[in-house]
Design an enzyme around this catalytic site. Sequence first.
Site, PDB file in Angstrom:
ATOM      1  N   HIS A 246       0.777  -1.072   0.132  1.00  0.00           N
ATOM      2  CA  HIS A 246      -0.069   0.099  -0.342  1.00  0.00           C
ATOM      3  C   HIS A 246       0.969   1.147   0.083  1.00  0.00           C
ATOM      4  O   HIS A 246       2.277   1.177   0.628  1.00  0.00           O
ATOM      5  CB  HIS A 246      -0.768   0.349   1.402  1.00  0.00           C
ATOM      6  CG  HIS A 246      -1.776  -0.975   1.228  1.00  0.00           C
ATOM      7  ND1 HIS A 246      -3.209  -0.823   0.215  1.00  0.00           N
ATOM      8  CD2 HIS A 246      -2.237  -2.062   2.035  1.00  0.00           C
ATOM      9  CE1 HIS A 246      -3.948  -1.737   0.511  1.00  0.00           C
ATOM     10  NE2 HIS A 246      -3.386  -2.679   1.623  1.00  0.00           N
ATOM     11  N   CYS A 296      -0.163   2.667  -4.471  1.00  0.00           N
ATOM     12  CA  CYS A 296      -1.031   3.769  -5.013  1.00  0.00           C
ATOM     13  C   CYS A 296      -0.293   5.076  -4.935  1.00  0.00           C
ATOM     14  O   CYS A 296       0.621   5.116  -4.048  1.00  0.00           O
ATOM     15  CB  CYS A 296      -2.235   3.754  -4.582  1.00  0.00           C
ATOM     16  SG  CYS A 296      -3.680   2.628  -5.046  1.00  0.00           S
TER      17      CYS A 296
END
Length: 433
Positions: A246, A296
């Site tokens: 992440h 991301c």
Amino acid sequence: MDRRHKEILRRKRVELVLNLDPADVYDGLLSRGIFTNDMIDEIKSSGQRRDQARQLVKDLETRGSRAFPAFLECLHETGQHGLAELLETGDSAPVPVPLPVQPTVIPLSVPENRVDLKLPEIRVAPEKLIPLKPTPLPIAPNKNETEISRTSRTRKDSIQSYKMEASPSGICLLINNVEFDSASELKNRKGSDIDSEKLEQRFRALNFSVIVKRNLKYKQIRHELSVLAKMDHSEYDCCVVIILSHGTEASHNRFPGAVHGVDGPSVPVQIITNYLNGQNCPSLQGKPKLFFIQACGGGEKDTGFEVSPDEVQCTEVRLDEQVDAIPTSSSSDSLSMSDEPDARTTLPTPSDILVSYSTFPGYVSWRDTNKGSWYVETLDSILETNAATDDLATMLIMVNNEVSQISAKGLYKQMPGSFNFLRKLFYFHTLKT
């Protein structure tokens, strides 16, 4: 260097690259003050013998008026007389061959009583007089000079390539964070193991020694990077770090973004790259450091913009395939937006570093639970097909293009990108099968 000498070196560059043994002339050029030790080391690092010869000839042009005659002396001293004579022949200005000029015959004065002289026999008809200054014949242009004028633009071979001759080429650290602590409030990253397996196999095939670490906490990520930085990379030509996790935004002044440990806290990409800079890892100074970040860049979804059909490659079929891979349930778990945004660079960045991001700063990075992430799947495919022939920067443009044509649920888009501070072209050392 005199323009005339530069032209000679350029005209004879092919012969010099094919036949010059640069190792023989290094000492002579060094002792004459034409090159420094650092400059010679730089030439040596440009590649094989022909690459070194090409770079040496190019660098000579920048070393002043003494460089050309000193180079000739070095060639003679090392027994490379043929090359020296080749350049000396080119150095001699051609002596124009005078055209044959027939002098004008002027009639002598004849006394009146010498009537027996036959004047017509010595008189030259006016139409046959040859001018004293004949019109010069047209000279055919030198073929090499014509080629020089046409190829004055910088060519690809004028850029050096990083030396990639070590075996293995270097260490590749792959961190794959899949299962996150519940306290982190981050979802598990289904499909990331597929990415990890692809990249592990790919970089082994690209001649790297791959170290895989799974589910690392914040401190463990930094520990592994510290261990990597303390290794002796003297025998290697490169170093690679791959992080699948992440992501989020982070304060920075060089590289944007940060990646999460499975316990929640994030490590800025800027800090990750700092572990391998010249100060913290001297054995990697001047060597390429490559970072691939599948995370991301933010929470915003890119819906793209409409284009004409000509803008979409006809061979691109992954749009339908990607949509077909999405389960028909209403759950969004099949395509996890498992990473977050980045910021912008504002200050100069260390050289010899390339950071490739899976998505544009501020936007999500899509991952299919059955096939892995768009970015990794495409990167793996491009490396497999093109690593033997294309440089890394070119291949990353190919990745950008292919990923940009995929859609999530027929709507959302993704745009990878990179921060490239490499000083030379980078070619992988592919293993022959």
